[in-house]
Design an enzyme around this catalytic site. Sequence first.
Site, PDB file in Angstrom:
ATOM      1  N   GLU A  71      -7.003  -0.842  14.860  1.00 27.91           N
ATOM      2  CA  GLU A  71      -7.540  -1.904  14.007  1.00 27.91           C
ATOM      3  C   GLU A  71      -6.506  -2.999  13.735  1.00 27.91           C
ATOM      4  OE1 GLU A  71      -8.300  -2.819   9.376  1.00 27.91           O
ATOM      5  OE2 GLU A  71      -8.477  -0.717   9.977  1.00 27.91           O
TER       6      GLU A  71
ATOM      7  N   ARG B  91       0.838  -1.194   0.000  1.00 27.22           N
ATOM      8  CA  ARG B  91       0.000   0.000   0.000  1.00 27.22           C
ATOM      9  C   ARG B  91       0.874   1.245   0.000  1.00 27.22           C
ATOM     10  NH1 ARG B  91      -4.814  -1.882   4.248  1.00 27.22           N
ATOM     11  NH2 ARG B  91      -5.332  -3.788   3.092  1.00 27.22           N
TER      12      ARG B  91
ATOM     13  N   ARG C 135       0.657  -6.256  11.506  1.00 23.70           N
ATOM     14  CA  ARG C 135       0.357  -5.257  12.536  1.00 23.70           C
ATOM     15  C   ARG C 135       0.056  -5.892  13.895  1.00 23.70           C
ATOM     16  NH1 ARG C 135      -4.010  -0.378  11.868  1.00 23.70           N
ATOM     17  NH2 ARG C 135      -2.558   0.270  10.228  1.00 23.70           N
TER      18      ARG C 135
ATOM     19  N   ARG D 276       1.904   1.485  10.271  1.00 27.03           N
ATOM     20  CA  ARG D 276       1.423   1.888   8.946  1.00 27.03           C
ATOM     21  C   ARG D 276       2.610   1.840   7.985  1.00 27.03           C
ATOM     22  NH1 ARG D 276      -3.229   4.901   7.679  1.00 27.03           N
ATOM     23  NH2 ARG D 276      -3.461   5.499   9.871  1.00 27.03           N
TER      24      ARG D 276
ATOM     25  N   SER E  22     -10.495  -6.745   9.954  1.00 23.33           N
ATOM     26  CA  SER E  22     -11.642  -6.102   9.320  1.00 23.33           C
ATOM     27  C   SER E  22     -12.361  -7.160   8.511  1.00 23.33           C
ATOM     28  CB  SER E  22     -11.124  -4.972   8.435  1.00 23.33           C
ATOM     29  OG  SER E  22     -12.035  -4.622   7.464  1.00 23.33           O
TER      30      SER E  22
END
Length: 419
Positions: free
Chosen positions: A343, A256, A383, A271, A346
């Site tokens: 988070e 990403r 993460r 991130r 998901s």
Amino acid sequence: MIDLRALREDPERLRASQRARGEDDGVVDRLLDLDERRRSALTSFERLRSEQKSFGKSVSKAQGDERQALLARAKELAQQVKDAEAGADRLGEELDALLRGVPNLIEEDAPPGGEQDFVVLETVGEPPAFDFEPKDHLELGEGLGAIDMERGAKVAGARFYYLTGVGARLQYALLNLAMEQAVASGFVPMYPPVLVKPEAMEGTGFLGAHAAEVYQLRQEDLYLVGTSEVPLAAYHMNEIIDELPRRYVAWSSCFRREAGSYGKDTRGIIRVHQFDKVEMFSYCDPGDAHAEHLRLLEWEKEMLAKVELPYRVIDVAAGDLGASAARKYDCEAWVPTQGTYREVTSTSNCTGFQARRLAVRHRDADGKNQPVATLNGTLATTRWIVAILENHQQADGSVRVPEALRKFLGLEVLEPVKR
């Protein structure tokens, strides 16, 4: 992609969905207008083409001057048919382009609003109470010889890293545990491509509002995936599935660009541009999609329990949903040094939105081909290491290994390394 028949029957539902997302509800009237004009153009085209066929029989029977007059009229009619077809095609392309920019209809119970308007559904476990000053995951990771951000930046740039020693072993253990659970639950394990064609990326809804997040290899006209949801959704592209549900689980690297996140979470591995993830994916009957969504959430909660993390489950607000999602639940693990939940999983119900775009269908009870529903859910990702290190840390900088990970890791405690 929105079901036009459902839109005609109940346009107010899409208007309400758009308002809940904070999007323009005027698109509904534009869609209905284009749809009506296209259908009218198609009717005109079909009428003219039928007339052309009938007229052709008259020409074949005529002779002399009458034949010449009929041939002239046939030529004129052929041009009218051609123009009518072109007009209908143009309106169809315009309608399709507008449709592709409209996000999925949200589930009616999804909370309205933006990023901060989520609803907490449950909180599980108690955050740890330390009798010492807790270290953050990067300080712990460096002490354990597990995370090397400096050399990651040297080799690849900002937001890249090395997982080293027990850091790499911890990731392998975590993702192997996730794969073991998924396979035991009936998922078919997959190792998918992480480079995909534009139709796969667009079909899953990642080339719209979030296109800036995606890495593109322009010379090859391929995209690096940000989640294995993309190759799993496209696995049955242009196919009719004969048996539902179909459940797959994939372990892949994900990429990403993190566009727009300048200055956010720059410390450590929260991130980053590259990470590994185990992703569940389900194709099911649309009538079972809501129940399947809750099943995926339960599998995520089961995995979080295995690594002994305190977490909460949130119902994501409509304005924070991706274009493909009708409903999304996030599990957020407690991060002690930030004093908040972040988070880690998901799960999204994409109903028939992706399936329409990718032409993935099944035969319903009447034998008619219908779009399936597609759903996805994270089972573990890099993460998670953040939360595992911080929640299970001990006063001397060591980290207790959750029992479920020990058989994969071969360690009960991660010990600081001597420098």
